[in-house]
Design an enzyme around this catalytic site. Structure first.
Site, PDB file in Angstrom:
ATOM      1  CG  ASP A   1      -1.923   1.175   1.146  1.00 50.81           C
ATOM      2  OD1 ASP A   1      -2.957   1.002   0.470  1.00 50.81           O
ATOM      3  OD2 ASP A   1      -1.658   2.232   1.732  1.00 50.81           O
TER       4      ASP A   1
ATOM      5  CD  GLU B   1      -1.584   6.340   2.558  1.00 57.52           C
ATOM      6  OE1 GLU B   1      -2.212   7.267   2.010  1.00 57.52           O
ATOM      7  OE2 GLU B   1      -2.105   5.259   2.889  1.00 57.52           O
TER       8      GLU B   1
ATOM      9  CG  ASP C   1      -4.553   1.814   4.683  1.00 58.61           C
ATOM     10  OD1 ASP C   1      -4.923   1.809   5.877  1.00 58.61           O
ATOM     11  OD2 ASP C   1      -4.798   2.746   3.895  1.00 58.61           O
TER      12      ASP C   1
ATOM     13  CG  HIS D   1      -6.802   6.993   4.557  1.00 55.43           C
ATOM     14  ND1 HIS D   1      -6.955   6.598   3.250  1.00 55.43           N
ATOM     15  CD2 HIS D   1      -8.059   7.206   5.035  1.00 55.43           C
ATOM     16  CE1 HIS D   1      -8.232   6.582   2.935  1.00 55.43           C
ATOM     17  NE2 HIS D   1      -8.924   6.934   3.991  1.00 55.43           N
TER      18      HIS D   1
END
Length: 599
Positions: free
Chosen positions: A21, A23, A175, A170
Site C-alpha cells: 500500500d 500513500e 492498510d 490511510h
C-alpha cells in the site's frame, strides 16, 4: 520454486504474496502534460510478505517526495511535510522494495493505483520494472462477493465485513496489514470452487464464460515463440488475426478471461481452431499481420472493420497540369498518403497557391490559353489566372514536381513567411489556420518522401540487436519485407545474411502508389529502421545516394511542423488553465499561436 521460475502452478498455500500500500501526494502517477513535471509522488510505502497464511516479513518507511504535501492529503493521511523531510528518497527505497518483493505476487487494493505509482517511479529512477504478477483485491472482491453482501468494496468496508485485525487508517503499513486479512478471507471463499493454484486464481478472476474455458486446449499446440495467430470459425473463415511475442501465452489469454472485451468472448465462442505462423521477430510478425488483415478482412479486427482507404494528391498529366485528389495514383508525382480527403484537398489548394499551379478543374488543350479559358478568373482567383500558353504555364508545375520529389521547398518557405506576416499584422486567426494547413502539408510531403525513399531501394539488409547478444535480420526490397531471420549470440551474422538474402522473396514493383506495397507495411518497416541500434548492412539501388531523401525534402521543416501542432493543442486549452509557453507566442494570450520563425 517461485513465479519467476515458472511456478504459476504453485498451490496458493505455497505462493508468496507481497501486499503493498502507498500513500502519495495525489492521484497522478505520471505527468498530466508533457514536460510539465507535475506528477504526484510517493510519501510512504508499506508492504507485508505472506506465505501459507503466515506473515514472513514487513517493510514500512516514509519517503521524501521532494515537494510539499497538499493540505487535503495531510488531512487524509496525517503525513506532513515536516515528517518526510528527513526520510529517504524513492531512489534509495525502491531498490529495497523490489528486492523484498522479488519472486512474489504483488497484491494491492486497487492495484492499478499502487503499481502504477511504483512503475512510474522506477521509470523516473532508471530502474528496470520487473513486471511481477499482480493481484487486485478490488477485482477479486467484485468477482467473489455479491452486491447484497458487499455494497461497497472499499478497503474499510471489506475490513469491517471480514473483521480484520487491523483497521485501515490511510497509513501505508496499517492498510497493507488490513489488506492481508481481506486477501485471506477472499481466498477462503474461492477454495471450494476448485481454485487451488495462482494460475487457477488468475483464470477465475475475470468473468470467464464456459465457452472460453472449454477451448483452452486450442492454446496448448502453440509454440512459445513470436508469430501471428489466426482464429478460424466453423466454416474455416478467419475471425481474428493478432501478433504475439509468445504465441502460447497470448492465445491462452483468450481462454482464461485476461482479455475482457465482449467481442473477444463472442469470437472465442465461434472459433473452432487457431492457426499460427512462427516469425523470426516482431517486425516479421507485424508485416504478416498486416498482409493477413488485407487478405482476409477478419470481422473481429477493428482495423479490418475500418480499413485505411488512403487519399493522395497527384499532379495530373495534361498540357496544363493541376493538383487532383485521388484514391489510386497511376504515377509517382503524388503527395500523401492522407487519412482524410479534406486534408488532401486543403493541401492541394495550399500548394497550388504557392507553386502557381491552377485550381480550375477544366481540361485544357495545348492550344488553349489558360487565363482566357479559366472559369475561376473572377469569382475565386486561380493562382495561375493569367493568359498563358502551355509553355508559359510550365514553370509552376515544374516547381510542384521539384517540391514533391524533395529537390526544393521554396514554396513551403513562402507559406511560413506568410504565416509570420499575417501574425505581424494582427490577423491571428487567419495565421493560425494557415499554420495548421502548412503543418498538414509538410507532414504529408515528408511522409511520402520517406516512404518513396524506401520503395526506391532494390534491396536493403538491416540488423537490430536482439537484446541477448544476437541480431534480428531483415531483407527489404522495394519497401516490402522479403525475408527475416536471426543470428543468435555467438553465431556469425554474415552467413545468415547471405542465406536469407538468397531465399528472399522476389518483389516486382507495380503501378503507383509505392510500387504496390501496402502503405502500412512500408511505414512499419521505416519505423523499425529508425529505431536506435539498427544497422544497415548493405544497400543495393540504382540511386547513387543509396537509402536517403533529397536535401531539399520537407524533413528540414519537420521540427517547425511539430511545434505548429503543439501550438494548436495549446490554443485549445481552457482559458483558466496555465499555459505552457515554452515555444513562445507571437499573438495575443487568448489566441496563443506559434512563433512561426522557421529554423
Amino acid at each position: 520454486m517461485t513465479l519467476e521460475d515458472g511456478g504459476a502452478g504453485l498451490a496458493l498455500h505455497d505462493t508468496t504474496f507481497v501486499v503493498v500500500d502507498l500513500e502519495t501526494t495525489g492521484g497522478r502517477s505520471t505527468d498530466s502534460a508533457p514536460g510539465r513535471g507535475d506528477h504526484d509522488r510517493i510519501t510512504e510505502i508499506g508492504a507485508v510478505k505472506i506465505r501459507g497464511g503466515r506473515v514472513i516479513g514487513e517493510l514500512g518507511t516514509l519517503v521524501d517526495p521532494g515537494r510539499s504535501i497538499p493540505p487535503k492529503i495531510v488531512a487524509l493521511t496525517g503525513i506532513t511535510t515536516a515528517m518526510v523531510c528527513d526520510a529517504p528518497r524513492i531512489e534509495s527505497v525502491l531498490p529495497s522494495f523490489l528486492e523484498f518483493s522479488r519472486g512474489a505476487v504483488l497484491v494491492a487494493h486497487n492495484a492499478g493505483f499502487d503499481v502504477g505509482f511504483l512503475r512510474a517511479a522506477a521509470e523516473r529512477c532508471g530502474i528496470p520494472w520487473p513486471r511481477p504478477p499482480v493481484l487486485c483485491t478490488v477485482k477479486l472482491a467484485r468477482r467473489v462477493l455479491t452486491r447484497e453482501e458487499a455494497p461497497s468494496v472499499r478497503l474499510s468496508a471489506l475490513a469491517e465485513l471480514f473483521r480484520a485485525t487491523t483497521t485501515p487508517t490511510h497509513r501505508a503499513l496499517d492498510d497493507a496489514r488490513a489488506t492481508v486479512d481481506v486477501l485471506h478471507a477472499l481466498i477462503e471463499r474461492v477454495g471450494n470452487q476448485g481454485v487451488h493454484t495462482f494460475a487457477d486464481l488468475r483464470a477465475y478472476l475475470p468473468d470467464v464464460t464456459a465457452a472460453q474455458r472449454s477451448k483452452r486446449h486450442l492454446a496448448r499446440a502453440m509454440p512459445a515463440r513470436p508469430g501471428v495467430y489466426l482464429f478460424r470459425g466453423p466454416s474455416d473463415e478467419v475471425l481474428y488475426v493478432g501478433t504475439a511475442v509468445d504465441l502460447r501465452r497470448r492465445v491462452a489469454q483468450y481462454f482464461n478471461g485476461a482479455d475482457p472485451r465482449t467481442r473477444m468472448k463472442e469470437m472465442v465462442a465461434l472459433a473452432s481452431r487457431v492457426d499460427h505462423v512462427e516469425c523470426a521477430h516482431d517486425l516479421e510478425a507485424g508485416v504478416r499481420e498486416l498482409r493477413l488483415l488485407a487478405a482476409h478482412a477478419p470481422p473481429y479486427n477493428r482495423r479490418s472493420k475500418f480499413p485505411h482507404k488512403w487519399w493522395w494528391v497527384v499532379l495530373t498529366e495534361e498540357p496544363f497540369p493541376r493538383f487532383s485528389v485521388v484514391r489510386s495514383p497511376r504515377h509517382d508525382r503524388m503527395i500523401g498518403p492522407f487519412r482524410l480527403r479534406a486534408d488532401a484537398a486543403e493541401t492541394a489548394a495550399l500548394l497550388a497557391r504557392f507553386t502557381g499551379v491552377r485550381t480550375c478543374a477544366s481540361r485544357l488543350s495545348r492550344s488553349a490559353r489558360h487565363g482566357r479559358a479559366c472559369p475561376e478568373r473572377e469569382l475565386s482567383p486561380c493562382p495561375a489566372a493569367r493568359e498563358a500558353t502551355a509553355e508559359e504555364y510550365a514553370p509552376g508545375p515544374a516547381r510542384a514536381e521539384r517540391l514533391i520529389a524533395g529537390y526544393e521547398h521554396t514554396a513551403l518557405r513562402a507559406v511560413l513567411a506568410e504565416v509570420d506576416d499575417l501574425a505581424a499584422r494582427g490577423r491571428y486567426e487567419t495565421a493560425a489556420r494557415l499554420r495548421d494547413h502548412a503543418a498538414t502539408a509538410i507532414d504529408a510531403l515528408w511522409r511520402g518522401q520517406r516512404l518513396r525513399a524506401l520503395v526506391d531501394v532494390d534491396e536493403m539488409v538491416a540488423a537490430r540487436p536482439d537484446g541477448a547478444g544476437g541480431w534480428h535480420l531483415v531483407v527489404v526490397r522495394h519497401g516490402q519485407l522479403s525475408a527475416a531471420g536471426n543470428a543468435g549470440r555467438g553465431v556469425p551474422p554474415m552467413p545468415v545474411v547471405e542465406a536469407i538474402s538468397a531465399a528472399a522473396q522476389t518483389i516486382l514493383p507495380t503501378q503507383a502508389p509505392l510500387g504496390g506495397a501496402l502503405v502500412e507495411e512500408t511505414a512499419l518497416i521505416a519505423r523499425w529502421l529508425a529505431q536506435p541500434g539498427v544497422r544497415v548492412v548493405r544497400v543495393s539501388t540504382e540511386s547513387e545516394n543509396g537509402y536517403a531523401s533529397p536535401i531539399g525534402a520537407a524533413g528540414v521543416l519537420a521540427e517547425w511542423s511539430a511545434l505548429a501542432r503543439s501550438a494548436r493543442i495549446a490554443a485549445r486549452q481552457p482559458a483558466d488553465e496555465p499555459y505552457d509557453d515554452r515555444y513562445g507566442s507571437s499573438v495575443t494570450p487568448r489566441t496563443r499561436s506559434l512563433d512561426v520563425q522557421a529554423s
